[in-house]
Write a protein that holds these residues in place. Sequence first.
Motif, mmCIF file in Angstrom:
data_model
loop_
_atom_site.group_PDB
_atom_site.id
_atom_site.type_symbol
_atom_site.label_atom_id
_atom_site.label_comp_id
_atom_site.label_asym_id
_atom_site.label_seq_id
_atom_site.Cartn_x
_atom_site.Cartn_y
_atom_site.Cartn_z
ATOM 1 N N ASN A 9 0.832 -1.322 -0.093
ATOM 2 C CA ASN A 9 -0.221 -0.024 -0.012
ATOM 3 C C ASN A 9 0.733 1.224 0.032
ATOM 4 O O ASN A 9 0.392 2.425 0.454
ATOM 5 C CB ASN A 9 -1.035 -0.106 1.300
ATOM 6 C CG ASN A 9 -1.794 -1.274 1.343
ATOM 7 O OD1 ASN A 9 -1.584 -2.228 2.126
ATOM 8 N ND2 ASN A 9 -2.810 -1.324 0.255
ATOM 9 N N SER A 11 2.222 4.935 -1.042
ATOM 10 C CA SER A 11 1.639 5.964 -1.688
ATOM 11 C C SER A 11 2.737 7.073 -1.540
ATOM 12 O O SER A 11 3.202 7.182 -0.482
ATOM 13 C CB SER A 11 0.397 6.460 -1.028
ATOM 14 O OG SER A 11 -0.674 5.472 -1.534
ATOM 15 N N LYS A 22 -0.411 12.769 -6.760
ATOM 16 C CA LYS A 22 -0.091 11.171 -6.070
ATOM 17 C C LYS A 22 0.598 10.624 -7.260
ATOM 18 O O LYS A 22 0.015 9.553 -8.033
ATOM 19 C CB LYS A 22 -1.617 10.665 -6.090
ATOM 20 C CG LYS A 22 -2.250 11.492 -5.104
ATOM 21 C CD LYS A 22 -3.798 10.763 -4.830
ATOM 22 C CE LYS A 22 -4.406 11.304 -3.618
ATOM 23 N NZ LYS A 22 -5.776 11.027 -3.417
ATOM 24 N N ASN A 25 0.679 5.636 -6.019
ATOM 25 C CA ASN A 25 -0.913 5.679 -5.437
ATOM 26 C C ASN A 25 -1.389 4.428 -5.113
ATOM 27 O O ASN A 25 -1.722 3.415 -5.866
ATOM 28 C CB ASN A 25 -1.935 6.281 -6.344
ATOM 29 C CG ASN A 25 -3.286 6.740 -5.742
ATOM 30 O OD1 ASN A 25 -3.518 6.436 -4.447
ATOM 31 N ND2 ASN A 25 -4.088 7.384 -6.533
ATOM 32 N N ASN A 26 -0.945 4.117 -3.756
ATOM 33 C CA ASN A 26 -1.408 2.821 -3.289
ATOM 34 C C ASN A 26 -0.988 1.441 -3.846
ATOM 35 O O ASN A 26 -1.864 0.547 -4.631
ATOM 36 C CB ASN A 26 -3.106 2.567 -3.100
ATOM 37 C CG ASN A 26 -3.403 1.825 -1.908
ATOM 38 O OD1 ASN A 26 -2.609 1.262 -1.232
ATOM 39 N ND2 ASN A 26 -4.871 1.328 -2.074
ATOM 40 N N ILE A 27 0.203 1.356 -3.921
ATOM 41 C CA ILE A 27 0.616 0.088 -4.784
ATOM 42 C C ILE A 27 1.299 -0.889 -3.685
ATOM 43 O O ILE A 27 1.879 -0.776 -2.693
ATOM 44 C CB ILE A 27 1.921 0.410 -5.912
ATOM 45 C CG1 ILE A 27 3.184 0.841 -5.303
ATOM 46 C CG2 ILE A 27 1.183 1.436 -6.832
ATOM 47 C CD1 ILE A 27 4.370 1.030 -6.351
ATOM 48 N N MET A 229 2.491 -0.258 -14.850
ATOM 49 C CA MET A 229 2.009 1.192 -14.263
ATOM 50 C C MET A 229 1.123 2.025 -15.028
ATOM 51 O O MET A 229 1.554 2.379 -16.216
ATOM 52 C CB MET A 229 3.076 1.825 -13.565
ATOM 53 C CG MET A 229 3.406 1.106 -12.336
ATOM 54 S SD MET A 229 4.848 2.027 -11.126
ATOM 55 C CE MET A 229 3.454 3.072 -10.191
ATOM 56 N N GLU A 233 -0.624 4.027 -10.611
ATOM 57 C CA GLU A 233 -1.182 2.820 -10.101
ATOM 58 C C GLU A 233 -0.653 1.511 -10.691
ATOM 59 O O GLU A 233 -0.321 1.434 -11.982
ATOM 60 C CB GLU A 233 -2.627 2.738 -10.117
ATOM 61 C CG GLU A 233 -3.277 3.785 -9.369
ATOM 62 C CD GLU A 233 -4.768 3.700 -9.441
ATOM 63 O OE1 GLU A 233 -5.387 2.678 -10.058
ATOM 64 O OE2 GLU A 233 -5.587 4.983 -9.362
ATOM 65 N N VAL A 235 -1.469 -1.412 -12.494
ATOM 66 C CA VAL A 235 -2.889 -2.071 -13.219
ATOM 67 C C VAL A 235 -2.631 -3.472 -13.336
ATOM 68 O O VAL A 235 -3.729 -4.189 -13.584
ATOM 69 C CB VAL A 235 -3.273 -0.991 -14.462
ATOM 70 C CG1 VAL A 235 -3.656 0.505 -13.830
ATOM 71 C CG2 VAL A 235 -2.366 -0.972 -15.378
ATOM 72 N N CYS A 286 -11.667 4.578 -12.502
ATOM 73 C CA CYS A 286 -10.401 3.893 -12.910
ATOM 74 C C CYS A 286 -9.711 4.984 -13.888
ATOM 75 O O CYS A 286 -10.433 5.578 -14.955
ATOM 76 C CB CYS A 286 -10.993 2.826 -13.982
ATOM 77 S SG CYS A 286 -9.454 2.146 -15.010
ATOM 78 N N LYS A 303 -13.202 3.464 -8.534
ATOM 79 C CA LYS A 303 -11.840 2.838 -8.617
ATOM 80 C C LYS A 303 -11.973 1.244 -8.526
ATOM 81 O O LYS A 303 -12.142 0.555 -7.382
ATOM 82 C CB LYS A 303 -10.662 3.235 -7.623
ATOM 83 C CG LYS A 303 -9.844 4.410 -8.195
ATOM 84 C CD LYS A 303 -8.625 4.462 -7.414
ATOM 85 C CE LYS A 303 -8.064 5.838 -7.580
ATOM 86 N NZ LYS A 303 -7.629 6.029 -8.962
ATOM 87 N N LYS A 316 -6.217 -4.873 -12.160
ATOM 88 C CA LYS A 316 -6.826 -3.669 -11.531
ATOM 89 C C LYS A 316 -8.095 -3.233 -12.362
ATOM 90 O O LYS A 316 -7.869 -2.221 -13.278
ATOM 91 C CB LYS A 316 -5.906 -2.662 -11.170
ATOM 92 C CG LYS A 316 -6.591 -1.789 -10.071
ATOM 93 C CD LYS A 316 -5.547 -0.917 -9.361
ATOM 94 C CE LYS A 316 -6.360 -0.085 -8.123
ATOM 95 N NZ LYS A 316 -5.409 0.976 -7.433
#
Lengths: 328, 328
Positions: A9, A11, A22, A25-27, A229, A233, A235, A286, A303, A316
């Motif tokens: 998570n 960020s 950002k 972002n929350n990877i 990425m 994010e 993906v 998304c 998202k 994702k």
Amino acid sequence: MSKLLEVNNLSTSFFTKFGEVKAVNNISFDLEPGQVLAIVGESGSGKSVTSMSVMRLVAKGGKIVNGSIMFDGKDLAKLSEKEMSKIRGKEISMIFQDPMTCLNPVFTIGNQMEESLKLHFKGMTASERHTKMLDMMEKVGLSNPEERLKQYPHELSGGMRQRIMIAMSLLCGPKLLIADEPTTALDVTIQAQIMDLMRDLSEELNTAIILITHDLGVVASIADRVNVMYCGEIVESAPVKDLYYKPLHPYTWGLLKALPRLDMKENELQPIPGSTPDLLLEQKGCPFFDRCDHAMECCRDGKPPIYEVEKGHFAKCWRYHPEFKEEQ
Amino acid sequence: MEKKKLVEVKHLKKHFTIQNSGSLFKANKDILKAVDDVSFDIYEGETLGLVGESGCGKTTLGRTIMRLYDPTGGEILFEGNDISKLNTKELAPFRKDMHMIFQDPYASLNPRMTVTEIIMESMINDTDLPAEKRKERVLELLELVGLNSDHATRFPHEFSGGQRQRVGIARSLAANPKFIVCDEPISALDVSIQAQVVNLLKELQHKLGLTYLFIAHDLSMVQYISDRVGVMYLGKMVELADSDVLYSTPLHPYTEALMSAIPIPDPDVEETKRRIIVEGEVPSPINPPSGCAFNTRCPKATERCRKECPSLKEVIPGHFVACHLYEK
Ligand SMILES: Nc1ncnc2c1ncn2[C@@H]1O[C@H](COP(=O)(O)OP(=O)(O)O)[C@@H](O)[C@H]1O
Ligand SMILES: Nc1ncnc2c1ncn2[C@@H]1O[C@H](COP(=O)(O)OP(=O)(O)O)[C@@H](O)[C@H]1O
Ligand code: SF4
Ligand SMILES: [Mg+2]
Ligand SMILES: [Mg+2]
């Protein structure tokens, strides 16, 4: 197998006068010892900020705002600068697109290599250091290593500088090497030499590698796993063959269809329409929504979470929601 | 149908004089042979690709053909007229027929002018279109390159990289040219955007009957867009052939190495491929090796290659190569 690196998570944001960017972002992702992980994505997608976060070298104005980076049992996100400096260059080292960003023009190659051995191996004698440096220079295929040690960075070509950087980064026997676009500035025949070297070294030394690149050809030639990425994010994340032969995310589909192949004539290229959104604008849904051929109502508003669609293969995208049905 | 030659390049040379520090017994000038005795034709309606590593003379060749540089020697025929020795005034009638698109659309667009002004400027310089028709023509051009009237009043910084390249293309089409030199038009763009621009160039060629000289270091993209491809090395054309022939049966050892150096975005292909890694780097163009310029890196070089420079010969119909291996 036990993990060498586990990012959870994470960020990282930049706080600019226009607002919060950002960048990452929350990877979440992980890496096993000796594994080669490629990170691909367009410029600005957060590849470099990801690696700088792991190195704890995020540029001014930026900061890790959430998450943990577990490396060898320690959370790098929480270490003090002093503790981190013992890891940087020894346990984890890094090479960049432009070697001159880390080479000091006023010192010889020998001086600079020796510095890091002095720092990390206090008990080593001068002659032990010398032997170690020559040994590493030979490993990376530099001829006349004795001569090279006396040279200054500007006396070397781009390809040789990158070999020096690789030698320097491997000198202290790191468990993880992060290579950020190491061959982007080089010509293809030199790129081929450097990639060949990296393949050999990763096998011989069992160093794990995070390779950042935008070249899906390079990825195919070396990676075990790939993270794709987009807008900060991850993906899609998959073993390399699954990514090429069974891609799941519409962005990955688009990337693969937009690429020409030298070994195939007349595969019509299908560009991805539009361009990446501005990271300053809040993404409710998304981030690929406006460019996606498969977008649905739900994609605009929320998202998508990351789904493990097959073992070790993550995407994702709302298409992998259990209730999703392909329209006829 | 007999193909018509639009451009004929004959023994073209462009040498630069470089100042060096000099010494007691050495002149303080060096001659850099950026383009050295290059001959080839470009047919009407075709795309001729030009590849080779940085510094091999691609840009210089393109600029010399456009007469942005005065050639040091040789001839350039445009529709049969020798333009190599014309002065600025005599060149004027030819200027509107040829245009150039650059790598960095941002650097080549005036940041203080709107898109309309940028395109109009090119029209005023190169056409005799009456003022009242010009606005209309700008909108027509914008539509042609996939932009719209909303974009007409914006400034270059308000566009993404791909859109800026579209503006650059619209500008170069303003004067209805016959021939366009595209110098690395996609190198600065992301993969997903490259295909947009390349497909646009293809579509425009089809609609307007344009002829392109397409310069790039990304061989896969060049092969995709080009009918024929020329390979340069240290100021010389070393091979020229149909683009698929060049990949399937390269004759020159340099082309062979270059092709094998391009990683293919397919892990199975990469796993089984035979790699030819050429050693060393491109020598300095100020003191190029005697004989064949590639002999210092060529795995097949013989004594003759070190002494005599091979000339470009048609060894199979339509397939030209400069290498002693193919000379009787
Ligand atoms: N020093 C900085 N200040 C502000 N924003 C930054 C900075 N560095 C990176 N960013 C932003 O973070 C995002 C990700 O950047 P980066 O990780 O460098 O992308 P890339 O995938 O090309 O390596 C970009 O949108 C960029 O604008
Ligand atoms: N205006 C110039 N003055 C002096 N040398 C130049 C000039 N332009 C190019 N060169 C030199 O000529 C050679 C060919 O350059 P260039 O045509 O730009 O190559 P490419 O486009 O293939 O990278 C290089 O060695 C370059 O340094
Ligand atoms: S979540 Fe929706 S918009 Fe995003 S990639 Fe999947 S289908 Fe496309
Ligand atoms: Mg980067
Ligand atoms: Mg160039």
